[in-house]
Design an enzyme around this catalytic site. Structure first.
Site, PDB file in Angstrom:
ATOM      1  N   ARG A 105       5.988  -8.936 -13.690  1.00  0.00           N
ATOM      2  CA  ARG A 105       6.132  -9.315 -12.283  1.00  0.00           C
ATOM      3  C   ARG A 105       7.561  -9.152 -11.780  1.00  0.00           C
ATOM      4  NH1 ARG A 105       5.404 -13.807 -15.396  1.00  0.00           N
ATOM      5  NH2 ARG A 105       7.022 -15.431 -15.372  1.00  0.00           N
ATOM      6  N   TYR A 106       8.506  -8.927 -12.710  1.00  0.00           N
ATOM      7  CA  TYR A 106       9.911  -8.819 -12.324  1.00  0.00           C
ATOM      8  C   TYR A 106      10.435  -7.376 -12.312  1.00  0.00           C
ATOM      9  CZ  TYR A 106       9.955 -13.859 -13.193  1.00  0.00           C
ATOM     10  OH  TYR A 106       9.686 -15.197 -13.176  1.00  0.00           O
ATOM     11  N   ILE A 107       9.675  -6.443 -12.823  1.00  0.00           N
ATOM     12  CA  ILE A 107      10.152  -5.059 -12.933  1.00  0.00           C
ATOM     13  C   ILE A 107       9.260  -4.134 -12.113  1.00  0.00           C
ATOM     14  CG2 ILE A 107      11.325  -5.327 -15.138  1.00  0.00           C
ATOM     15  CD1 ILE A 107       8.863  -4.379 -16.561  1.00  0.00           C
TER      16      ILE A 107
END
Length: 650
Positions: A105-107
């Site tokens: 979800r962060y990349i």
């Protein structure tokens, strides 16, 4: 029972075929495993030029891949770190340290322009329904380059496995150009972590390679590791160095890891130890050198096949010609269709054929009016004539477009189409040259991509240096500093025995023991074994040294008591097998390894026996085979022997 066996056999074969073809082994055509192909298809399907959350792409890909999000995410991260088909943003881990990527979800990621150039062509792609029938997915991408060699692959299936090493993208394309040009080529692996590689046993992709770390030994008191060998991380390499140091195989003062964007591991050496003399031990006992066996197994025409690098290049040289031919022919057909419509539109507007439909009251009448209106211009229209679909297209032209129709602009567009068709015909006649120029264009794009620059090298440059290594003999670099101890009273021998030190050996030495009864045995370096009390000889079983060593065994025969001497060389053995140097029951009086020495034999006193002591020289007796009997010294019963001279009254 027979039914169960048949059921098991059928299901196992189906499972084995599924794992081989649809999970573990890449396909020759596009070089991808199914999960990789589905990921790239998802990226193409969602491509809008912007980055997408990896979590979103993983979720979309689950429509095609029935094995959960974890496997998709892991495959996507690994594929992105190849830096070929996926552009990444965020923390995708570190190939040097082995650190994992951030949560999906962060990349973010997106397909690269290179991926679109090489793989993307929906009109030539064969499609199949997804596992649930709701979507469609590509069977194979029409890949124009040998992706399987550029990216490499590793997989274990049922009864077979593949290990394909990555190669330099530019070198692969240059090899394909050489193949199309009828020239020879050589292709060797190139690893993202750099390092050194020995390809003397590569065997065109089906042998093995030796990979090494790149070491800086300019400072005699420290060693810097600046490149990792393929398959190692800074953590695994440091652990291997520390394990070797703990085992006493190398002597270091400390080890520090300064790796960030570049690898930099500092090994500080112990006092009295220097860099040049430690390099061999690092290659022998740590991950600084590794041997990698390779097996170029791919799916070819639906079946597993072992190929060579050369065969893969030749296959793709033919494949790119076929794909580019199909693309040109498809573009030519589309341009011809477009030119035909533009011709009809021009005549339809210029000659005001649309005026003929004003009085028509039926659809058929309208169509007939349009078709008949083109009769004077059929030569200009060409052999295709005017079809029902053509009429439908003309009738859908808005009035605004007719009123604003630019005749000159239309003619100019048609001239451009005709020029492109002529250009395509030229390419089709010289399709090999066109294919070579296409590959050169891909090479130029790779070299212009600054994201592919590495370690100060320009984009597309080789990272791993190819060369021949001097083989490191583990036994030679191992230090003989392990104490081998023997307790004469208890008869135990080994490194964990509380006895007297008999030799300093290395962990790789084998030990030769000649026991009290004349039996000899060769064993690996023992922690603790029983060899019997008062063994005659214990030492390292070095074949080269023993081939030059003459053993002189003086023994007393059991029945007669006569003294014998046997001189022999111990040249061969089987580990842990017992061999006898003297006859059964004989008593060994002395064992010696000197070439020349004098010894005396004292005989048992008997009536009329005048000479009780007799002197002999060992070198006077010939060296014989291991199975040969000893040479009798005299016909007198021996009591004992003594080295050197011995008087009658001693």
């Amino acid at each position: 029972m027979a039914y169960i066996k048949n059921l098991f056999d059928r299901n196992f074969l189906e499972y084995a075929s599924y794992v081989i073809k649809d999970r573990a082994i890449p396909d020759l055509e596009d070089g991808l495993k199914p999960v990789q192909r589905r990921i790239i298809h998802t990226l193409f399907d969602n491509d809008d030029g912007k980055f997408h959350k990896v979590a979103s792409i993983v979720g979309e890909c689950m429509k095609y891949h029935p094995h959960g999000d974890a496997s998709i995410n892991a495959a996507l991260v690994a594929l992105a770190n190849k830096e070929l088909f996926i552009d990444r943003q965020g923390n995708f881990g570190n190939i040097y340290t082995g650190d994992e990527a951030a949560a999906p979800r962060y990349i973010e990621c997106r397909a690269t322009p290179l991926a679109k150039d090489i793989l993307f062509n929906p009109k030539l792609t064969e499609w199949a329904p997804s596992y649930d029938g709701r979507s469609r997915e590509p069977v194979l991408f029409p890949a124009k380059v040998p992706v399987v060699l550029i990216m490499g692959a590793e997989g274990i299936a049922v009864g077979m496995s593949t290990k394909i090493l990555p190669h330099n993208a530019v070198e692969v394309l240059e090899a394909e150009i050489a193949c199309l040009s009828g020239k020879g080529f050589e292709l060797y692996p190139d690893f993202p972590t750099g390092g050194l590689v020995d390809v003397s046993d590569y065997r065109d992709g089906n042998g093995k390679v030796l990979v090494r770390a790149k070491l800086d030994t300019s400072d005699p008191k420290r060693i810097l590791i600046t490149d990792l060998p393929y398959g190692a991380t800074t953590e695994s390499l440091i652990n291997s160095v520390e394990a070797a140091a703990k085992a006493g195989r190398i002597k270091i003062q400390g080890i520090n890891d300064y790796t960030s964007e570049k690898v930099e591991i500092e090994i500080k050496l112990a006092r009295g130890v220097y860099a040049q003399e430690t390099v061999g031990a690092l290659f022998a006992f740590t991950e600084c050198e590794q041997s990698i066996s390779v097996n170029l197994l791919v799916i070819k025409n639906g079946l597993p096949a072992v190929m060579t690098v050369t065969e893969v290049i030749k296959h793709h040289a033919k494949q790119i010609v076929k794909i580019l031919t199909k693309e040109l022919e498809l573009e030519k057909k589309e341009l011809q269709d477009k030119l035909h419509l533009r011709t009809l539109e021009r005549i339809f507007v210029e000659e005001r054929i649309y005026k003929g439909i004003e009085k028509m009251k039926t659809a058929k009448g309208v169509e007939d009016a349009v078709v008949s209106g083109f009769n004077p211009f059929l030569k200009e229209v060409g052999p295709r004539g005017v079809s029902h679909d053509d009429v439908e297209h003309l009738l859908r032209i808005p009035i605004r477009r007719i009123s604003l129709y630019d005749i000159n602009k239309a003619r100019e567009e048609m001239e451009q189409i005709q020029a492109r068709i002529k250009e395509i015909n030229g390419h089709l006649k010289n399709i090999t040259v066109y294919s070579i120029n296409y590959l050169k264009g891909i090479i130029a794009k790779i070299k212009a991509n600054e994201k592919l620059a590495w370690g100060g090298l320009p984009p597309g440059a080789r990272k791993t240096k190819v060369g021949a290594f001097d083989k490191v003999d583990v036994k030679e670099v191992a230090k003989r500093d392990v104490e081998l101890k023997y307790d004469k009273k208890t008869g135990y021998l080994g490194t964990n025995v509380s006895g007297a030190k008999v030799a300093e050996v290395s962990p790789f030495d084998r030990i030769l023991t000649i026991r009290k009864n004349g039996m000899y045995t060769v064993t690996d370096l023992p922690d603790k074994i029983f060899v019997g009390a008062d063994a005659w000889w214990i030492g390292a079983a070095d074949k080269e040294a023993l081939s030059k060593t003459v053993f002189s065994i003086i023994y007393r025969e059991k029945e007669t008591g006569f003294a014998y001497i046997k001189r022999c060389i111990i040249e061969g053995w089987i580990i842990n097998k017992d061999y006898f140097l003297v006859p059964d029951g004989a008593a060994v009086l002395h064992v010696d390894t000197r070439n020349k020495f004098t010894f005396s034999v004292k005989y048992v006193p008997k009536p009329r026996l005048k000479v009780l002591v007799e002197e002999f020289k060992a070198q006077d007796y010939s060296v014989r085979g291991l199975k040969a009997g000893g040479l009798r010294l005299s016909n007198k019963q021996a009591a004992r022997i003594s080295l050197g001279r011995m008087k009658d009254d001693e």
